[in-house]
Scaffold this active site. Structure first.
Site, PDB file in Angstrom:
ATOM      1  N   GLN A 273      -1.963   2.785   9.962  1.00 11.99           N
ATOM      2  CA  GLN A 273      -0.688   2.840   9.222  1.00 11.99           C
ATOM      3  C   GLN A 273       0.368   3.625   9.992  1.00 11.99           C
ATOM      4  OE1 GLN A 273      -3.683   3.350   7.863  1.00 11.99           O
ATOM      5  NE2 GLN A 273      -3.807   2.670   5.747  1.00 11.99           N
TER       6      GLN A 273
ATOM      7  N   ARG B 155       0.851  -1.192   0.000  1.00  7.98           N
ATOM      8  CA  ARG B 155       0.000   0.000   0.000  1.00  7.98           C
ATOM      9  C   ARG B 155       0.886   1.241   0.000  1.00  7.98           C
ATOM     10  NH1 ARG B 155       2.370   2.053   3.668  1.00  7.98           N
ATOM     11  NH2 ARG B 155       0.782   3.670   3.709  1.00  7.98           N
ATOM     12  N   GLY B 156       0.210   2.401  -0.109  1.00 11.51           N
ATOM     13  CA  GLY B 156       0.954   3.638  -0.307  1.00 11.51           C
ATOM     14  C   GLY B 156       1.014   3.872  -1.815  1.00 11.51           C
ATOM     15  N   ALA B 157       0.674   5.084  -2.241  1.00  8.84           N
ATOM     16  CA  ALA B 157       0.483   5.344  -3.667  1.00  8.84           C
ATOM     17  C   ALA B 157       1.659   4.901  -4.551  1.00  8.84           C
ATOM     18  CB  ALA B 157       0.154   6.824  -3.864  1.00  8.84           C
TER      19      ALA B 157
ATOM     20  N   ASP C 105      -2.097  10.834  -2.361  1.00  9.93           N
ATOM     21  CA  ASP C 105      -2.498   9.800  -3.330  1.00  9.93           C
ATOM     22  C   ASP C 105      -2.838  10.385  -4.682  1.00  9.93           C
ATOM     23  OD1 ASP C 105      -2.932   8.560  -0.577  1.00  9.93           O
ATOM     24  OD2 ASP C 105      -3.002   6.876  -1.986  1.00  9.93           O
TER      25      ASP C 105
ATOM     26  N   ASN D 183      -5.450  12.414   0.366  1.00  8.86           N
ATOM     27  CA  ASN D 183      -4.516  11.585   1.149  1.00  8.86           C
ATOM     28  C   ASN D 183      -5.329  10.851   2.202  1.00  8.86           C
ATOM     29  OD1 ASN D 183      -1.841  10.650   1.777  1.00  8.86           O
ATOM     30  ND2 ASN D 183      -1.886  11.909   3.606  1.00  8.86           N
ATOM     31  N   LYS D 184      -4.660  10.039   2.970  1.00  5.16           N
ATOM     32  CA  LYS D 184      -5.310   9.197   3.981  1.00  5.16           C
ATOM     33  C   LYS D 184      -6.338   9.973   4.796  1.00  5.16           C
ATOM     34  CE  LYS D 184      -5.049   5.768   4.471  1.00  5.16           C
ATOM     35  NZ  LYS D 184      -6.098   4.943   3.799  1.00  5.16           N
TER      36      LYS D 184
ATOM     37  N   ARG E 244      -7.902  -0.294  -6.459  1.00  2.39           N
ATOM     38  CA  ARG E 244      -8.053   0.884  -5.600  1.00  2.39           C
ATOM     39  C   ARG E 244      -8.182   2.118  -6.495  1.00  2.39           C
ATOM     40  NH1 ARG E 244      -4.318   1.379  -0.502  1.00  2.39           N
ATOM     41  NH2 ARG E 244      -6.240   2.272   0.333  1.00  2.39           N
TER      42      ARG E 244
HETATM   43  O1  MRU Z   1      -4.531   3.257   2.284  1.00  3.16           O
HETATM   44  P1  MRU Z   1      -3.053   3.459   2.153  1.00  3.16           P
HETATM   45  O2  MRU Z   1      -2.283   2.903   3.301  1.00  3.16           O
HETATM   46  O3  MRU Z   1      -2.538   2.983   0.820  1.00  3.16           O
HETATM   47  O4  MRU Z   1      -2.886   5.031   2.183  1.00  3.16           O
HETATM   48  C1  MRU Z   1      -1.594   5.576   2.059  1.00  3.16           C
HETATM   49  C2  MRU Z   1      -1.578   7.051   2.124  1.00  3.16           C
HETATM   50  O5  MRU Z   1      -2.584   7.705   2.247  1.00  3.16           O
HETATM   51  C3  MRU Z   1      -0.244   7.697   1.919  1.00  3.16           C
HETATM   52  O6  MRU Z   1      -0.143   8.872   2.659  1.00  3.16           O
HETATM   53  C4  MRU Z   1      -0.081   8.036   0.430  1.00  3.16           C
HETATM   54  O7  MRU Z   1      -0.373   6.932  -0.362  1.00  3.16           O
HETATM   55  C5  MRU Z   1       1.278   8.540   0.124  1.00  3.16           C
HETATM   56  S1  MRU Z   1       2.498   7.280   0.257  1.00  3.16           S
HETATM   57  C6  MRU Z   1       3.999   7.969  -0.144  1.00  3.16           C
END
Ligand code: MRU
Length: 352
Positions: free
Chosen positions: A204, A54-56, A245, A255-256, A97
């Protein structure tokens, strides 16, 4: 403390024979560091959906390597059949996603390899697909490091930083986006103190950011999401760094979930709020935050997950968006690998 996982394996990788996508299963962290190898399209999509990876940026890299290994293992030699299956698989992975633009962007780049090489045989095409996937990964590492270098100029030694969610090494190929400045600061003796919030509902911050930064030997303190206003009111936090994201062309940022709360509180207490965005996350085709699709996730992540027994009435309605939009006016600056941008924001096609 040794950076345990850094010494063992990368967040996203390909195995020696180029047959499997390798990821750290992040749903098991911080308790267990387990690398899993995936080669089946369903397993790869599921790993992305379930946030094993996970994470963009990491999702983009995983999709690129993933579609390569799936294509290689398909043993389809007819070029028309190969291309048709590739496109079907790309669409399937892309549906995992919706919010992070990196996923569709990486898959588009992989599909472009097909378009740019219409006349070559499948075995040669596979080599080019592998090259492109590894290029996406290598570019991500470079962009993250540059973001960290750009961000470091905004800070002074001994500053206390706050971050939300995990925009760390576990969310990218290396360094992270929001954490790149922390890794570089560590290298250069900045002695930052770092707060990370838990990041309900999937934790996270607690499970991943607290883990990776403490493994890297940083001074990191965990707090609950609802404690950040108190910290800022006391003047403890010098700056907030978050990842993203998707950045709309007007500078609104997805973002999250909870990011916009932190940004609002930061504006209230005049704490600089920085968004770290590699160009792989900038989406000039999305005009504003209103045009970004926000992923909705299962209610059980709120009611049941992490609890020994369910902590909500049966049949209660649950609202569980995975992301939110932070309005551009709450953002002090957006830090990319190319430089630092301030309002008024306009991200056109030259940014990608
Ligand atoms: O749902 P996730 O854990 O994939 O969400 C991640 C985030 O929101 C991060 O802040 C974002 O993807 C940036 S990662 C460099």
């Amino acid at each position: 403390m040794r950076n345990k996982y850094d010494h063992m394996v990368e967040t996203v990788d390909i195995d020696e024979n180029g047959d499997r996508l390798l990821i750290i299963d992040q749903t098991l962290l911080p308790g267990e560091i387990k690398v899993i190898g995936l080669k089946d399209i369903k397993d790869i999509r599921e790993a992305i959906y379930l946030l094993k990876v996970r994470g963009a940026p990491a999702i983009g890299v995983a999709a690129a390597i993933g579609i390569y290994v799936v294509s290689k293992n398909s043993n389809i030699n007819d070029r028309r059949d190969f291309d048709a299956k590739f496109r079907e698989n790309a669409a399937y992975l892309n549906s995992a996603r919706p919010t992070a633009v990196n996923l569709s962007r990486a898959l588009e780049r992989m599909e472009k390899v097909l378009e740019d090489n219409k006349d070559i045989e499948v075995c040669r095409l596979l080599e080019k697909l592998k090259e492109e996937a590894l290029k996406i990964k290598e570019e991500d590492t470079r962009m993250c490091r540059s973001i960290g270098e750009n961000a470091l100029g905004l800070l002074k030694k001994g500053d206390t930083l706050l971050t939300h969610c995990n925009a760390g090494q576990l969310a990218t190929s290396k360094y992270g986006t929001a954490t790149a400045v922390m890794y570089l600061g560590k290298e250069k003796g900045y002695d930052f103190r770092i707060y990370c919030d838990e990041t309900r509902p999937l934790l996270q911050g607690a499970r991943l950011t607290a883990y990776e930064l403490s493994c890297a030997g940083m001074d990191v303190t965990l707090c609950c999401d609802n404690m950040v206003a108190s910290l800022m009111r006391q003047g403890v936090i010098d700056a907030v760094f978050v990842g993203c994201d998707r950045v709309a062309s007007n500078g609104d940022v997805a973002n999250k979930i909870g990011t916009s709360v932190v940004a609002t509180v930061a504006a209230r207490y005049k704490v600089p709020f920085y968004v770290c965005a590699p160009s792989s996350t900038i989406d000039p085709d999305t005009a504003t935050g209103d045009d970004i699709v926000i992923e909705q996730r299962p209610g059980a992540e709120v009611t049941d997950m992490w609890y020994e027994k369910r902590m909500a009435p049966d049949n209660i309605k649950v609202y569980n968006p995975a992301f939110d939009i932070t309005d551009n006016e709450l953002i002090t600056a957006i830090i990319t690998e190319k430089g630092i941008y301030r309002a008024p924001y306009f991200f056109g096609r030259e940014f990608i």
